[in-house]
Structure formats: structure tokens, C-alpha cells
Design a protein around this motif. Structure first.
Motif, PDB file in Angstrom:
ATOM      1  N   LEU A 205      -1.323 -12.746  23.161  1.00 31.65           N
ATOM      2  CA  LEU A 205      -0.127 -13.548  23.412  1.00 31.65           C
ATOM      3  C   LEU A 205      -0.456 -14.984  23.050  1.00 31.65           C
ATOM      4  N   VAL A 206       0.385 -15.594  22.221  1.00 32.69           N
ATOM      5  CA  VAL A 206       0.117 -16.944  21.708  1.00 32.69           C
ATOM      6  C   VAL A 206       1.291 -17.853  22.039  1.00 32.69           C
ATOM      7  N   TYR A 207       0.971 -19.024  22.587  1.00 33.50           N
ATOM      8  CA  TYR A 207       1.980 -20.022  22.954  1.00 33.50           C
ATOM      9  C   TYR A 207       1.641 -21.329  22.253  1.00 33.50           C
ATOM     10  N   THR A 208       2.577 -21.841  21.455  1.00 32.81           N
ATOM     11  CA  THR A 208       2.272 -23.028  20.650  1.00 32.81           C
ATOM     12  C   THR A 208       2.587 -24.342  21.348  1.00 32.81           C
ATOM     13  N   GLY A 209       3.543 -24.360  22.312  1.00 34.91           N
ATOM     14  CA  GLY A 209       4.079 -25.658  22.706  1.00 34.91           C
ATOM     15  C   GLY A 209       4.809 -26.261  21.514  1.00 34.91           C
ATOM     16  N   ASP A 210       4.920 -27.583  21.476  1.00 29.75           N
ATOM     17  CA  ASP A 210       5.634 -28.257  20.384  1.00 29.75           C
ATOM     18  C   ASP A 210       4.718 -28.396  19.181  1.00 29.75           C
ATOM     19  N   THR A 211       5.227 -28.032  18.010  1.00 28.25           N
ATOM     20  CA  THR A 211       4.388 -28.131  16.817  1.00 28.25           C
ATOM     21  C   THR A 211       5.211 -28.045  15.539  1.00 28.25           C
ATOM     22  N   ARG A 212       4.700 -28.665  14.510  1.00 34.09           N
ATOM     23  CA  ARG A 212       5.148 -28.403  13.159  1.00 34.09           C
ATOM     24  C   ARG A 212       4.489 -27.109  12.678  1.00 34.09           C
ATOM     25  N   PRO A 213       4.994 -26.504  11.589  1.00 32.49           N
ATOM     26  CA  PRO A 213       4.249 -25.389  10.991  1.00 32.49           C
ATOM     27  C   PRO A 213       2.840 -25.865  10.648  1.00 32.49           C
ATOM     28  N   HIS A 214       1.840 -25.051  10.977  1.00 32.06           N
ATOM     29  CA  HIS A 214       0.466 -25.554  10.950  1.00 32.06           C
ATOM     30  C   HIS A 214      -0.482 -24.383  10.704  1.00 32.06           C
ATOM     31  N   ASP A 215      -1.385 -24.536   9.736  1.00 28.86           N
ATOM     32  CA  ASP A 215      -2.298 -23.450   9.394  1.00 28.86           C
ATOM     33  C   ASP A 215      -3.137 -22.965  10.580  1.00 28.86           C
ATOM     34  N   PRO A 216      -3.663 -23.852  11.452  1.00 28.33           N
ATOM     35  CA  PRO A 216      -4.422 -23.354  12.604  1.00 28.33           C
ATOM     36  C   PRO A 216      -3.592 -22.473  13.539  1.00 28.33           C
ATOM     37  N   VAL A 217      -2.288 -22.678  13.570  1.00 30.86           N
ATOM     38  CA  VAL A 217      -1.437 -21.801  14.375  1.00 30.86           C
ATOM     39  C   VAL A 217      -1.422 -20.403  13.765  1.00 30.86           C
ATOM     40  N   VAL A 218      -1.337 -20.332  12.448  1.00 27.86           N
ATOM     41  CA  VAL A 218      -1.364 -19.040  11.764  1.00 27.86           C
ATOM     42  C   VAL A 218      -2.661 -18.300  12.098  1.00 27.86           C
ATOM     43  N   ALA A 219      -3.777 -19.016  12.028  1.00 31.13           N
ATOM     44  CA  ALA A 219      -5.070 -18.392  12.317  1.00 31.13           C
ATOM     45  C   ALA A 219      -5.142 -17.915  13.762  1.00 31.13           C
ATOM     46  N   ALA A 220      -4.677 -18.741  14.699  1.00 32.49           N
ATOM     47  CA  ALA A 220      -4.743 -18.378  16.115  1.00 32.49           C
ATOM     48  C   ALA A 220      -3.831 -17.199  16.435  1.00 32.49           C
ATOM     49  N   ALA A 221      -2.717 -17.096  15.710  1.00 32.08           N
ATOM     50  CA  ALA A 221      -1.723 -16.057  15.983  1.00 32.08           C
ATOM     51  C   ALA A 221      -1.928 -14.809  15.150  1.00 32.08           C
ATOM     52  N   ASP A 222      -3.050 -14.707  14.438  1.00 29.48           N
ATOM     53  CA  ASP A 222      -3.301 -13.556  13.573  1.00 29.48           C
ATOM     54  C   ASP A 222      -3.176 -12.253  14.364  1.00 29.48           C
ATOM     55  N   GLY A 223      -2.223 -11.421  13.969  1.00 31.34           N
ATOM     56  CA  GLY A 223      -2.021 -10.144  14.629  1.00 31.34           C
ATOM     57  C   GLY A 223      -1.460 -10.230  16.038  1.00 31.34           C
ATOM     58  N   ALA A 224      -0.861 -11.360  16.401  1.00 34.31           N
ATOM     59  CA  ALA A 224      -0.361 -11.532  17.772  1.00 34.31           C
ATOM     60  C   ALA A 224       0.701 -10.481  18.101  1.00 34.31           C
ATOM     61  N   ASP A 225       0.644  -9.981  19.305  1.00 34.62           N
ATOM     62  CA  ASP A 225       1.673  -9.051  19.774  1.00 34.62           C
ATOM     63  C   ASP A 225       2.908  -9.798  20.251  1.00 34.62           C
ATOM     64  N   LEU A 226       2.734 -11.056  20.667  1.00 28.95           N
ATOM     65  CA  LEU A 226       3.860 -11.939  20.966  1.00 28.95           C
ATOM     66  C   LEU A 226       3.461 -13.362  20.606  1.00 28.95           C
ATOM     67  N   LEU A 227       4.204 -13.971  19.702  1.00 26.99           N
ATOM     68  CA  LEU A 227       4.041 -15.378  19.350  1.00 26.99           C
ATOM     69  C   LEU A 227       5.239 -16.138  19.903  1.00 26.99           C
ATOM     70  N   ILE A 228       4.970 -17.072  20.809  1.00 26.02           N
ATOM     71  CA  ILE A 228       6.014 -17.929  21.382  1.00 26.02           C
ATOM     72  C   ILE A 228       5.924 -19.256  20.653  1.00 26.02           C
ATOM     73  N   HIS A 229       6.890 -19.547  19.784  1.00 32.91           N
ATOM     74  CA  HIS A 229       6.776 -20.675  18.862  1.00 32.91           C
ATOM     75  C   HIS A 229       7.933 -21.648  19.018  1.00 32.91           C
ATOM     76  N   ASP A 230       7.613 -22.907  18.904  1.00 35.10           N
ATOM     77  CA  ASP A 230       8.611 -23.975  18.831  1.00 35.10           C
ATOM     78  C   ASP A 230       9.640 -23.640  17.752  1.00 35.10           C
ATOM     79  N   ALA A 231      10.919 -23.640  18.132  1.00 31.06           N
ATOM     80  CA  ALA A 231      12.022 -23.453  17.178  1.00 31.06           C
ATOM     81  C   ALA A 231      13.164 -24.359  17.635  1.00 31.06           C
ATOM     82  N   THR A 232      12.895 -25.653  17.641  1.00 35.80           N
ATOM     83  CA  THR A 232      13.828 -26.607  18.222  1.00 35.80           C
ATOM     84  C   THR A 232      15.144 -26.669  17.468  1.00 35.80           C
ATOM     85  N   PHE A 233      15.085 -26.514  16.134  1.00 34.27           N
ATOM     86  CA  PHE A 233      16.263 -26.746  15.298  1.00 34.27           C
ATOM     87  C   PHE A 233      16.554 -25.569  14.373  1.00 34.27           C
TER      88      PHE A 233
END
Length: 310
Positions: A205-233
Motif C-alpha cells: 500500500l503506497v500513499y504519496t501525500g501531495d506530489t507532482r508526477p515523480h520517478d521515485p514515486v513510480v519506483a516506490a509504487a512498483d507493483g502496488a496493490d493500492l496506490l493512493i495518489h494526489d489527484a487535485t485537479f
């Protein structure tokens, strides 16, 4: 073993009548955590019946909509005669700010409160069977995200095969499943690999908080069963998202696709979509992401399945 996320607050910086500021309650078995704590988080916990047995709070960054709930929550615990220690994990460099906020109204509380600084790439919490790791995010201030990653599970035990090999039903089954060879009455040795399949992956389970699209997020979320991602707009406000250090729903879906995540929860929804957030989901579904996608709402609970679940 339950791994469950309850969304306590899904709004952007400005709360609405339907959405509280950011907070996610996560329960894994008997353990309970909070990821961020926007204002009135303690009331949301009461409203949605999560329980208050939280041992750790993981703060992504020190913006008010992610931390203003901490003083009230700590005071509520104190009023309820809490004795168990609490650890608040925060990005490196903001401990003094968070300590000042938590105790802004003065005085000690009746249970230990520790504010611990973390850095991206660090294992923040190491428990039997799982750990919580911090990773780098891209916002307008020092920020991190968090990934709860379970260890691999034992392979499936083939009872039929074990009985064919002459293993009697009973304790020897457990020994084999635990990785120990057993000897039968006739001297035959049966090894675990004969009756136990390959290890099976745990959940992530991966939680980003506030973020722009970011390569380290991709790496951390590799194969995530749930990615909770900032989608403000929505995607038509991409310039606004970039200016404010947030992501659009389509960008969040692109990150999920690159990470090969299985499910994507869109959160931190701008108040401009207070009446109808369907366009966020539509933008995410239009991206090249084949997994489950949904706009989280306050009170929503999501049970994270095992990767090999039917």
C-alpha cells in the motif's frame, strides 16, 4: 490478515461540507496507523468507527491541511487516558515545527509522544511480516511518501502430495510448511520443497501525500496493490497543478500505469470539484492504466487484496 484503508479526509487544501482535509487510517491485522492528520481527524475517526488504537502517525509534509489535526487528536487521546506511546514520523527538518504544533496549547500529556524525523529511502517502521518505507515526493516543501510493504508469504502447502509421500496428518505438516524436513517411520526424509510451493508475494500500500508526477514515486509504487495518489485537479487544469506542486488525475493514472499498480485511489480533491468529482475518474480512466481506479471519498473503506487473490 486484514490490510484496510479508510479514507478520513480526501479534500485538497480547502475542506468542503463533504470532504475533510487529508488523512488515511490504515489497519493491518491488529496494528493501526494514520497517514497525515488534517483538522478534525479525531472526529472523522469517531464518525467512521476506525478505533483509536493508532501507534504511529506518518506525516508527509508540514502543510496545515495535513497536520492541523494533530493537536486535537493528541488532546483527545489524553482526555481518554491513553497510556500507550505514540510516534509521529515527519520529514527531516520539520520536527521542531511539529512539536510546537502538537503542544501549542501547552503542557505535557499523560502518554509518551515522540516526533521522529525520516528521510527518503529509509525504513521507518520494521515489524514482523511488514515494514513502512519513506520515499521521495515532489512538492513545494520538504516532503515524503510512505509505502507499507509486506514480506513474502509461505508457499501453498500441498496436503495431497504430502499424504502421497506418506506424511501422517499432524505436526509434521506444520514443520514442513515452516521449512523443516521431517523423517518418516521408515526412515524416509521428506523435504519442504517437495510439498510447499514457491513463496507468495505480500501486499503493498503506497500513499504519496501531495506530489507532482515523480520517478521515485513510480519506483516506490512498483507493483502496488493500492496506490493512493494526489489527484487535485482534472487534466484541463494541468498548469495549475504544476504551479502548485500537485498532480492531475490523468497524471496520477500515468504514474500508476508506469508502476504496474493494481488499484489507484485518487485523493486530495480540489474544492472546485466539491459538487461532482466524476471528471477526475474519467480523466484517469482515459489514461493508459488498466487497473482499478476510483475517486476516494470520506468514509470509504478499501480492503487491499493479496496479489494472488482470485
Amino acid at each position: 490478515m486484514t490490510l484496510q484503508a479508510t479514507f478520513l479526509g480526501t479534500s485538497g487544501a480547502v475542506p468542503t461540507t463533504e470532504r475533510n482535509p487529508s488523512s488515511v487510517f490504515v489497519r493491518r491485522g491488529g496494528d493501526a496507523f494514520l497517514f497525515d492528520a488534517g483538522e478534525a481527524t479525531q472526529r472523522q475517526m469517531m464518525r467512521y468507527g476506525t478505533g483509536f488504537d493508532v501507534s504511529d502517525v506518518f506525516v508527509t509534509h508540514a502543510h496545515g491541511d495535513h497536520v492541523f489535526g494533530l493537536p486535537g487528536l493528541v488532546q483527545t487521546w489524553d482526555f481518554n487516558d491513553r497510556e500507550d506511546p505514540l510516534t509521529i514520523h515527519v520529514p527531516r527538518g520539520v520536527r521542531d515545527q511539529i512539536e510546537a504544533l502538537v503542544f501549542a496549547v501547552g503542557g505535557d500529556v499523560g502518554f509518551p509522544v515522540r516526533v521522529s524525523e525520516v528521510s527518503a529511502g529509509e525504513t521507518v517502521l520494521d515489524r514482523p511480516e511488514y515494514e513502512v518505507r519513506a520515499f521521495d515526493t515532489a512538492h513545494r516543501t520538504t516532503s515524503v511518501g510512505y509505502a507499507l510493504v509486506e514480506d513474502d508469504r509461505k508457499g501453498r502447502f500441498d496436503r495431497e502430495k504430502a499424504e502421497e509421500l506418506g506424511v501422517p496428518v499432524g505436526p509434521k505438516f506444520s514443520k514442513l510448511h515452516d521449512g523443516t524436513a521431517v523423517e518418516l517411520e521408515d526412515g524416509t526424509v521428506v523435504r519442504p520443497e517437495q510439498v510447499v510451493g514457491d513463496p507468495r508475494p505480500g501486499r503493498k500500500l503506497v500513499y504519496t501525500g501531495d506530489t507532482r508526477p515523480h520517478d521515485p514515486v513510480v519506483a516506490a509504487a512498483d507493483g502496488a496493490d493500492l496506490l493512493i495518489h494526489d489527484a487535485t485537479f482534472t487534466d484541463d487544469a494541468a498548469d495549475r497543478a504544476e504551479d502548485t506542486g500537485h498532480s492531475t488525475a490523468g497524471e496520477a493514472a500515468e504514474i500508476a500505469a508506469r508502476a504496474d499498480a493494481r488499484a489507484l485511489a485518487l485523493t486530495h480533491v480540489s474544492s472546485r470539484y466539491a459538487g461532482d468529482a466524476r471528471e477526475l475518474r474519467e480523466d484517469a480512466e482515459a489514461a493508459d492504466f488498466d487497473g482499478e481506479v476510483f475517486v476516494a471519498h470520506d468514509g470509504m473503506t478499501y480492503d487491499v487484496p493479496f496479489p494472488d487473490a482470485d
